[in-house]
Motif scaffolding. Structure first.
Motif, mmCIF file in Angstrom:
data_model
loop_
_atom_site.group_PDB
_atom_site.id
_atom_site.type_symbol
_atom_site.label_atom_id
_atom_site.label_comp_id
_atom_site.label_asym_id
_atom_site.label_seq_id
_atom_site.Cartn_x
_atom_site.Cartn_y
_atom_site.Cartn_z
ATOM 1 N N CYS A 117 0.947 -1.110 0.038
ATOM 2 C CA CYS A 117 -0.068 0.042 0.128
ATOM 3 C C CYS A 117 0.903 1.093 0.029
ATOM 4 C CB CYS A 117 -0.764 -0.048 1.132
ATOM 5 S SG CYS A 117 -1.942 -1.502 1.341
ATOM 6 N N ARG A 123 2.423 6.043 -5.896
ATOM 7 C CA ARG A 123 2.059 4.945 -6.432
ATOM 8 C C ARG A 123 3.034 4.357 -7.739
ATOM 9 N NH1 ARG A 123 -3.776 1.937 -6.962
ATOM 10 N NH2 ARG A 123 -3.300 0.145 -7.951
ATOM 11 N N VAL A 133 0.640 -2.369 -6.384
ATOM 12 C CA VAL A 133 0.074 -1.803 -5.210
ATOM 13 C C VAL A 133 -1.408 -1.934 -5.277
ATOM 14 C CG1 VAL A 133 -0.252 0.939 -4.840
ATOM 15 C CG2 VAL A 133 1.761 0.169 -5.680
ATOM 16 N N ASP A 135 -5.389 -1.070 -3.845
ATOM 17 C CA ASP A 135 -6.285 -0.122 -3.535
ATOM 18 C C ASP A 135 -6.733 -0.142 -2.080
ATOM 19 O OD1 ASP A 135 -6.004 1.459 -5.806
ATOM 20 O OD2 ASP A 135 -7.185 -0.141 -7.072
ATOM 21 N N ALA A 136 -6.115 -0.134 -1.304
ATOM 22 C CA ALA A 136 -6.279 -0.578 0.204
ATOM 23 C C ALA A 136 -5.542 0.699 1.178
ATOM 24 C CB ALA A 136 -6.125 -1.804 0.477
ATOM 25 N N HIS A 139 -1.748 -3.317 4.365
ATOM 26 C CA HIS A 139 -1.638 -4.654 4.047
ATOM 27 C C HIS A 139 -0.428 -5.207 4.688
ATOM 28 C CE1 HIS A 139 -1.626 -8.178 1.571
ATOM 29 N NE2 HIS A 139 -0.381 -8.244 1.483
ATOM 30 N N GLY A 148 -0.993 3.105 3.220
ATOM 31 C CA GLY A 148 -1.211 4.094 2.170
ATOM 32 C C GLY A 148 -2.083 5.229 2.501
ATOM 33 N N GLY A 197 -6.337 -6.271 6.064
ATOM 34 C CA GLY A 197 -5.113 -6.227 5.417
ATOM 35 C C GLY A 197 -4.190 -7.579 5.662
#
Length: 202
Positions: A117, A123, A133, A135-136, A139, A148, A197
């Protein structure tokens, strides 16, 4: 248990200070975070000067190492001498990165075959390292975690507290810092982000 919150010049205050502040709510339980810097003083992206509590060499002693982000992270990963001061070992350390800090983990070879993330601005640079990468906001796989988005630093801190002291300790910290009237929602959101995650891709 000691946590090194690695903080470089150009750092994002939210990333380093939120994580360290939340973790330091657990000092009485033996978990303590230290702002760890390559020079005695570092300056944030907004001009805030911060004195390091520990030198970079502290990362070899720490039980947990969190890599903060900032506007100069690409300069950091291009500096071989600076990177050589980060001999991290996921076999004995919990290692996390916030936003562009994922670039540091990638440079160290710690994200090979592992998605991560990061923030939207970082990104493309993380992907250029061959890292997928997500979309959360959070992790984790084994002893390595990434977050992120600046406010996802609370999830990284929640992961550290949960892994070292347990869920009840994390609940206690989150309950203390949650906005009034939003205690339960804040606690459950953070714990859900960490659970999700950690469960992703299983």
């Amino acid at each position: 248990m000691r946590v090194a919150v690695v903080t470089f010049d150009g750092f994002n205050e939210l990333d380093s200070f939120i994580a360290s502040a939340l973790i330091n709510r657990c000092r009485k339980d033996g978990l303590e975070a230290f702002i760890t810097t390559p020079t005695p003083v570092v300056t944030s992206m907004n001009g805030v000067e911060a004195s390091g509590q520990r030198p970079m060499e502290f990362v070899t002693e720490a039980d947990v190492v969190l890599i903060g982000s900032g506007v100069r992270t690409r300069d950091v990963v291009a500096d071989d001498r600076l990177i050589s001061r980060l001999p991290l070992d996921p076999s004995r350390q919990l290692i996390g990165a916030q936003c562009s800090g994922a670039l540091v983990l990638a440079r160290l070879g710690l994200l090979e075959g592992t998605p991560a993330c990061t923030d939207r601005a970082s990104r493309p640079f993380v992907e250029a390292c061959g890292v997928t990468v997500l979309d959360a906001p959070f992790h984790a796989e084994g002893n390595i975690a990434t977050a992120g988005g600046c406010l996802a630093s609370q999830y990284l801190a929640t992961w550290v507290i949960t892994r070292t002291l347990g869920v009840d300790a994390a609940r206690h910290v989150l309950d203390y810092v949650a906005p009034v009237g939003e205690h339960q929602q804040t606690i459950e959101r953070a714990l859900r982000a960490v659970r999700t995650g950690e469960a992703a891709l299983r």
